[in-house]
Design a protein around this motif. Structure first.
Motif, PDB file in Angstrom:
ATOM      1  N   ALA A  84      13.928   0.291  13.161  1.00 48.52           N
ATOM      2  CA  ALA A  84      15.075  -0.516  12.732  1.00 48.52           C
ATOM      3  C   ALA A  84      14.646  -1.704  11.875  1.00 48.52           C
ATOM      4  N   ASN A  85      13.390  -2.129  11.999  1.00 52.67           N
ATOM      5  CA  ASN A  85      12.890  -3.287  11.257  1.00 52.67           C
ATOM      6  C   ASN A  85      11.570  -2.923  10.575  1.00 52.67           C
ATOM      7  N   PRO A  86      11.621  -2.217   9.455  1.00 53.49           N
ATOM      8  CA  PRO A  86      10.382  -1.833   8.771  1.00 53.49           C
ATOM      9  C   PRO A  86       9.567  -3.035   8.288  1.00 53.49           C
ATOM     10  N   GLN A  87      10.212  -4.222   8.224  1.00 52.96           N
ATOM     11  CA  GLN A  87       9.478  -5.414   7.787  1.00 52.96           C
ATOM     12  C   GLN A  87       8.366  -5.784   8.762  1.00 52.96           C
ATOM     13  N   ILE A  88       8.456  -5.288   9.993  1.00 50.53           N
ATOM     14  CA  ILE A  88       7.417  -5.600  10.980  1.00 50.53           C
ATOM     15  C   ILE A  88       6.060  -5.110  10.493  1.00 50.53           C
ATOM     16  N   HIS A  89       6.055  -4.023   9.735  1.00 57.41           N
ATOM     17  CA  HIS A  89       4.783  -3.493   9.235  1.00 57.41           C
ATOM     18  C   HIS A  89       4.092  -4.482   8.293  1.00 57.41           C
ATOM     19  N   THR A 243       8.577 -14.109  -4.604  1.00 55.87           N
ATOM     20  CA  THR A 243       8.021 -12.825  -4.155  1.00 55.87           C
ATOM     21  C   THR A 243       9.162 -11.871  -3.840  1.00 55.87           C
ATOM     22  N   ASN A 244       8.891 -10.593  -4.040  1.00 54.68           N
ATOM     23  CA  ASN A 244       9.911  -9.588  -3.744  1.00 54.68           C
ATOM     24  C   ASN A 244       9.351  -8.330  -3.088  1.00 54.68           C
ATOM     25  N   SER A 245       8.120  -8.402  -2.625  1.00 48.32           N
ATOM     26  CA  SER A 245       7.533  -7.256  -1.939  1.00 48.32           C
ATOM     27  C   SER A 245       6.532  -7.754  -0.905  1.00 48.32           C
ATOM     28  N   GLU A 246       6.197  -6.873   0.024  1.00 49.05           N
ATOM     29  CA  GLU A 246       5.327  -7.285   1.122  1.00 49.05           C
ATOM     30  C   GLU A 246       3.900  -7.556   0.692  1.00 49.05           C
ATOM     31  N   ARG A 247       3.520  -7.157  -0.504  1.00 45.10           N
ATOM     32  CA  ARG A 247       2.138  -7.412  -0.944  1.00 45.10           C
ATOM     33  C   ARG A 247       1.875  -8.901  -1.122  1.00 45.10           C
TER      34      ARG A 247
END
Length: 303
Positions: A84-89, A243-247
């Protein structure tokens, strides 16, 4: 004797009353300051279902470490929460990103700020020095959000948008004025006789600065460095806009991403992540609190 005894008892009673009032105020202050942190710790160790029950459990009724295992993607993690929360990765990577950004910003800010402050204190007339310091202070009184659009466009032009070097460059530019303000006050009160003695011994101006001045200004440098680190680590708006991505996401942006706007967020997970994010600056401030206080006072009072 009777009047003296009465006076002593009155004074003693007044002291006891004052100490009682101070104790009550201290207790209320501790509850106000530490209460939210304590509740965050309780929430991070409680299943989400326990956080929704009434009456409230002030201590974990069924202690669990599932939220921390989920954050670090360890065995026993809550797979439903991860789905449910892919941002956790991105949590671990964002922690590393913030560490790199804050550390690099401290190094650059101290390097540029200390040299600039020394030059201002030694080679600029008092009238011009006041004008420079006023302009630096005025530049930092402008809300950051007001200058983010030109900063965004500038980073886009040079290809540093959504990158760690871009964030480091922006944070350094925003925080160098504070470093100059702290360090300039210290250098203005620094004993110039030590520098003159070093020059008499054949030291160049650069060697005087790096061999004599810098080692003796460690407290102020630590104070400035801790301030810059905490300000960079805890910032949200700059990281969100640039920023707009997890990198390149810093940890503050990932924490905001965990607040899922569609489903009910996992409050235990969010509180656990917030505690981990706040642990680094809190530990740094606690470990260096005496050094930071001496450094700030030396920069504020000298000269």
């Amino acid at each position: 004797m009777s009047s003296d005894g009465t006076r002593r008892r009155t004074v003693t009673g007044a002291h006891i009353s004052e100490r009682l009032v101070v104790a009550v105020l201290v207790a209320l202050s501790l509850v106000y300051l530490l209460g939210p942190l304590a509740w965050m710790a309780v929430s991070s160790l409680s299943p989400d279902r326990d956080l929704m029950t009434r009456p409230i459990h002030w201590f974990p009724a069924h202690p669990t470490t599932v939220h921390y295992r989920t954050l670090f993607q360890l065995p026993g993690a809550n797979q439903a929460t991860l789905d449910a929360n892919p941002q956790i990765h991105a949590f671990l990577r964002s922690f590393l990103n913030s560490s790199i950004i804050a550390t690099a910003t401290v190094i650059l800010s101290l390097g540029l700020g200390s040299v600039s402050a020394y030059c201002i204190s030694r080679f600029v007339s008092p009238m011009h020095r006041r004008a420079i310091l006023f302009v630096l202070l005025a530049s930092r009184m402008v809300p950051v959000i007001a200058v983010l659009i030109p900063i965004y466009m500038g980073l886009q032009k040079i290809g540093l948008l959504n990158t760690l070097p871009g964030l480091i460059l922006v944070y350094t530019g925003l925080l160098v004025p504070f470093v100059i303000w702290i360090m300039e006050g210290f250098y203005r009160g620094f004993p110039i006789e030590l520098e003159e003695a070093a020059v008499m011994d054949g030291c160049s101006p650069s060697r005087v600065f790096f061999r004599i001045v810098v080692p003796l200004s460690a407290n102020s440098l630590f104070a400035s460095g801790v301030f810059v680190f905490i300000a960079t680590w805890s910032d949200f708006i700059v990281g969100l806009v640039l920023t707009n991505s997890e990198r390149a996401w810093p940890i503050s942006v990932v924490l905001a991403q965990l607040l899922n706007p569609i489903t009910e967020p996992s409050w235990g997970l969010l509180n656990g992540a917030a505690l981990i994010a706040g642990f680094v600056p809190a530990l740094l401030a606690l470990a260096l609190r005496n050094t930071v206080t001496r450094g700030i006072l030396s920069g504020a009072l000298k000269g």
